[in-house]
Write an enzyme that holds these catalytic residues in place. Structure first.
Site, short mmCIF file in Angstrom:
data_model
loop_
_atom_site.label_atom_id
_atom_site.label_comp_id
_atom_site.label_asym_id
_atom_site.label_seq_id
_atom_site.Cartn_x
_atom_site.Cartn_y
_atom_site.Cartn_z
N HIS A 27 0.84 -1.20 0.00
CA HIS A 27 0.00 0.00 0.00
C HIS A 27 0.88 1.25 0.00
CE1 HIS A 27 -2.42 -3.27 1.62
NE2 HIS A 27 -3.51 -2.58 1.32
N PRO A 117 -6.30 -4.74 11.28
CA PRO A 117 -7.74 -4.41 11.30
C PRO A 117 -7.92 -2.94 11.70
CG PRO A 117 -7.31 -6.48 12.43
CD PRO A 117 -5.97 -5.86 12.18
N LEU A 118 -8.52 -2.17 10.84
CA LEU A 118 -8.56 -0.72 11.06
C LEU A 118 -9.32 -0.35 12.33
CD1 LEU A 118 -9.06 0.57 7.40
CD2 LEU A 118 -6.96 0.43 8.74
N GLY A 158 -10.38 5.15 7.03
CA GLY A 158 -10.88 3.83 7.40
C GLY A 158 -10.93 3.64 8.90
N ASN A 187 -7.29 12.06 3.51
CA ASN A 187 -7.07 12.21 2.06
C ASN A 187 -8.31 11.91 1.24
OD1 ASN A 187 -7.20 9.31 1.81
ND2 ASN A 187 -5.04 9.19 2.41
N ILE A 189 -9.89 9.31 0.43
CA ILE A 189 -9.87 8.18 -0.50
C ILE A 189 -9.91 6.87 0.29
CG2 ILE A 189 -8.46 6.90 -2.16
CD1 ILE A 189 -9.73 9.28 -3.44
N HIS A 263 -3.89 3.46 -3.32
CA HIS A 263 -4.03 2.93 -1.97
C HIS A 263 -3.37 1.56 -1.79
CE1 HIS A 263 -5.79 1.71 1.86
NE2 HIS A 263 -6.20 0.60 1.26
N ARG A 358 -18.79 -16.72 39.22
CA ARG A 358 -18.52 -15.28 39.06
C ARG A 358 -18.27 -14.64 40.43
NH1 ARG A 358 -24.09 -11.75 38.53
NH2 ARG A 358 -25.43 -13.14 39.74
N GLU A 412 -17.70 -2.73 24.56
CA GLU A 412 -16.92 -3.96 24.66
C GLU A 412 -15.75 -4.01 23.68
OE1 GLU A 412 -21.18 -4.96 25.88
OE2 GLU A 412 -20.21 -3.91 24.19
N PHE A 438 -21.63 -11.41 25.01
CA PHE A 438 -21.11 -10.20 24.39
C PHE A 438 -19.61 -10.31 24.07
CE2 PHE A 438 -24.58 -8.05 27.05
CZ PHE A 438 -25.53 -8.33 26.09
N HIS A 462 -21.94 -15.24 33.13
CA HIS A 462 -23.24 -15.61 32.55
C HIS A 462 -22.99 -16.51 31.35
CE1 HIS A 462 -24.04 -12.18 35.08
NE2 HIS A 462 -25.34 -12.27 34.90
N HIS A 474 -29.22 -13.51 25.15
CA HIS A 474 -28.22 -13.37 26.19
C HIS A 474 -27.60 -14.69 26.63
CE1 HIS A 474 -29.46 -9.27 26.32
NE2 HIS A 474 -28.81 -8.99 27.43
#
Length: 662
Positions: A27, A117-118, A158, A187, A189, A263, A358, A412, A438, A462, A474
């Site tokens: 890139h 990962p952006l 991004g 930029n 793009i 790019h 827990r 999260e 989650f 949970h 859930h």
């Protein structure tokens, strides 16, 4: 003739373009456009020392737009980090090279975080800034600002589109992290073309709403304008800063600049030649750097080393004046000895009555905190349910950076990435927490935890259909299988207090692997046969009287009691089974072949696994002849006891399943 600063900026550009062209992959757009801001920051404003990349008080720099990695590799080469050679640049993106396609922490000296990962780099930078603020509050004394550094992060459109960045920066603004400085490479793009097709918001106003100081550099090639913005950012001591730097993607390549094609694909040989002509590049041979450029960066590196030398003098004075704090510093950065706790009988004691794991976890967390003051973490607005509040530890806030209870809000994704940032910074042992269902929001960041060998602890409560009335939205089903599928990631699902103690032991003693504690909402009985053997991941909880059992029942968590009850019922019919508790498949797989054979002998092929989640992964232990009592669909809404009965998690069904394989 270009001046030395222009020549240095263009060196970054040309090296980046040449390496990408040689690899025929990469890139070039970001390095060509962002080279001036990166040069100005690294050379004239950022405290770092190539001769000591691990200096504790260095400024951190995270390239969140990791696809632009050649920008970073060019800087590391020119500054002399880890002897990153020209040959390494020539091997960009090649197997085994020190210049992989995206920056990888622990692989290349000078890389602060694995990015790709952006948006994740943005959130990790927030974690680093939080770590700096906390450690400064703990260690700094009048006249001794031994923790005093900035966190810089660079990303583009991004990164700004990804939701994780908004989550993280919203929290950063709330916390007033004024030593966090964000460079927005604007930029307009993206891969598909102009960002206007999907992204027309005013990013500056968004950051103002977050509570950031916002600055704009109209010309991304103007070093003086960039310098002024950086100094203005540092001058604000109450807010983090976002600097919008207007750049041209692929700058200097006449046929490509300003276009989407700049790019993510090499410029092409003719366009690399045109780039060099446009930049008035003086070298004919590829991968050649003018000596005056090397001299310029060497001089800059010498000045950077002098800054650390000054800090080292200050730190030695600090050690003499505050020996107790110096001892604490060493423990923070080298680790606390918890053997006194873990070797005590009290730590491994049974609970006196049924208890949710827990709740057990919350008690153990507070025990560990007493001996590990650098333990820091919190929950995504679920601390009362996750049982993650540390007593008398204080809440980390804009008014109290010394607190170690973190409040992430309902964020999260950012929480997990911030946890990575805390772990990357050094000096702290971090944990994060949410409901297990989650955990889907945390998965991409947990993957990076494993990839970076970070010992971050994930507390997931949970853990099954035992959530009950909250219903299938859930109730986790496939989540445990997903986390078990991660390489270099250890999952513990304990059945009682003893196994929960083992899970915490594993988590806080880990040096290079993240750990997840998967815990119940409902109370569980204390298993008479549970023991420290849980550290081995799988062990015999109750054995058969026969050398080769009639069958083996394997279970984890809340279903271990079911297995024990089923054994008792089967005995009435003359069936003698072994019960194996398997809180951690990963820990079990680390054991010797002899140990695994002693627990799950090949001679016994009649096996049943019991777990109130997906069966995915269990057939490696039960084989083709065995069966799994598990969830085959989603849950339902109703009392937990009713759900366990509805979905077959009963003694009767486990007994019947065992008999069916005999």
């Amino acid at each position: 003739m270009k001046n030395i600063e222009e020549l240095s900026v263009n060196t970054i550009r040309v090296l980046s373009a040449e390496a990408i062209q040689k690899a025929k992959s990469g890139h070039p757009g970001l390095p060509l456009g962002a080279a001036p801001m990166a040069y100005e920051l690294w050379t004239n404003h950022m405290n770092h020392n190539p001769a000591d990349p691990e200096w504790a008080n260095r400024d951190r720099f995270v390239l969140s737009g990791g696809h632009g990695s050649m920008l970073l590799y060019s800087l590391l080469h020119l500054f002399g980090y880890g002897n990153l050679s020209m040959e390494d640049l020539k091997n960009f993106r090649q197997l085994g090279s020190l210049t992989p396609g995206h920056p990888e922490y622990g692989h290349t000296v000078g890389i602060e975080a694995t990015t790709g990962p952006l948006g994740q780099g943005m959130a990790m930078a927030v974690g680093m800034a939080m770590a700096e603020a906390h450690l400064a509050a703990v260690f700094n004394k009048d006249g001794y600002d031994i923790v005093d550094h900035y966190t810089y992060v660079l990303g583009g459109d991004g990164c700004m589109m990804e939701g994780i960045s908004s989550e993280a920066f919203s929290l950063a603004g709330t916390l007033g992290l004024h030593k966090l400085i964000v460079f927005y490479d604007s930029n307009n793009i993206s891969i598909e073309g102009s960002t206007d097709i999907a992204f027309t918001e005013d990013v500056t106003k968004r950051f103002e709403a977050f509570g950031f100081q916002t600055l704009e550099v109209k010309d991304g090639n103007n070093l003086a304008e960039i310098a002024a913005a950086i100094e203005a950012a540092k001058a604000d001591t109450t807010r983090p800063t976002m600097i919008k730097v207007n750049t041209v993607i692929g700058y200097g390549c006449p046929a490509k600049q300003g276009k989407a094609s700049a790019h993510g694909e090499p410029l092409g040989e003719e366009n690399v030649a045109a780039l060099k002509e446009y930049l008035e590049w003086p070298c004919k041979e590829a991968f050649t750097v003018p000596q005056e450029v090397y001299d310029h960066f060497n001089e800059a590196a010498r000045k950077k080393a002098a800054v650390e030398d000054e800090w080292n003098v200050l730190f030695e004075k600090y050690r003499k004046e505050y020996p107790d704090m110096a001892e604490k510093w060493d423990a923070y950065y080298n680790g606390y000895d918890l053997s006194k706790l873990f070797d005590s009988e009290d730590y491994w004691k049974k609970a006196e009555k049924p208890e949710a794991t827990r709740s057990t976890s919350g008690s153990i967390l507070n025990e560990i905190k007493q001996l590990m003051p650098n333990l820091i973490g919190g929950s995504a607005d679920l601390a009362p349910s996750n049982k993650t509040n540390m007593k008398d530890a204080g809440d980390f806030s804009k008014d109290n950076y010394a607190g170690t209870n973190l409040h992430f809000g309902v964020r999260e994704q950012a929480m997990a990435a911030i946890g990575n940032g805390l772990a990357l910074h050094g000096g702290l042992k971090a944990f994060v927490a949410t409901f297990f269902v989650f955990s889907d929001y945390t998965k991409p960041m947990a993957r990076l935890s494993a990839l970076m060998n970070l010992p971050l602890t994930f507390i997931f409560t949970h853990d099954s259909i035992g959530v009950g009335e909250d219903g299938p939205t859930h109730e986790p089903v496939e989540q445990l299988a997903a986390f078990r599928s991660l390489p270099n990631f250890c999952v513990y699902r304990p059945c009682d207090r003893t196994e929960t103690a083992a899970a915490w032991y594993r988590a806080v003693t880990s040096k290079d692997q993240p750990t997840a504690l998967v815990l119940t909402r409902q109370n569980l009985s204390q298993m008479q046969g549970s023991s420290k053997e849980a550290l081995k991941g799988g062990y015999i909880l109750e054995d058969s009287k026969k050398e080769v059992p009639d069958a083996i029942i394997i279970a984890s968590g809340s279903e271990v009691e079911l297995a024990v009850n089923a054994k008792a019922e089967l005995a009435k019919d003359g069936v003698d089974v072994r019960v194996v508790s398997m809180p951690s498949m990963e820990a079990f797989e680390e054991q010797t072949a002899e140990y695994k054979e002693s627990v799950l002998p090949k001679a016994c092929r009649k096996r049943v696994a019991v777990e109130a989640l997906s069966d995915f992964g269990w057939y490696r232990y039960v084989g083709l002849d065995g069966k799994v009592v598990s969830m085959t669909g989603f849950g339902a809404s109703g009392p937990a006891a009713s759900l366990f009965e509805k979905f077959g998690f009963t003694t009767e069904n486990v007994v019947a399943t065992v008999k069916s394989v005999l």
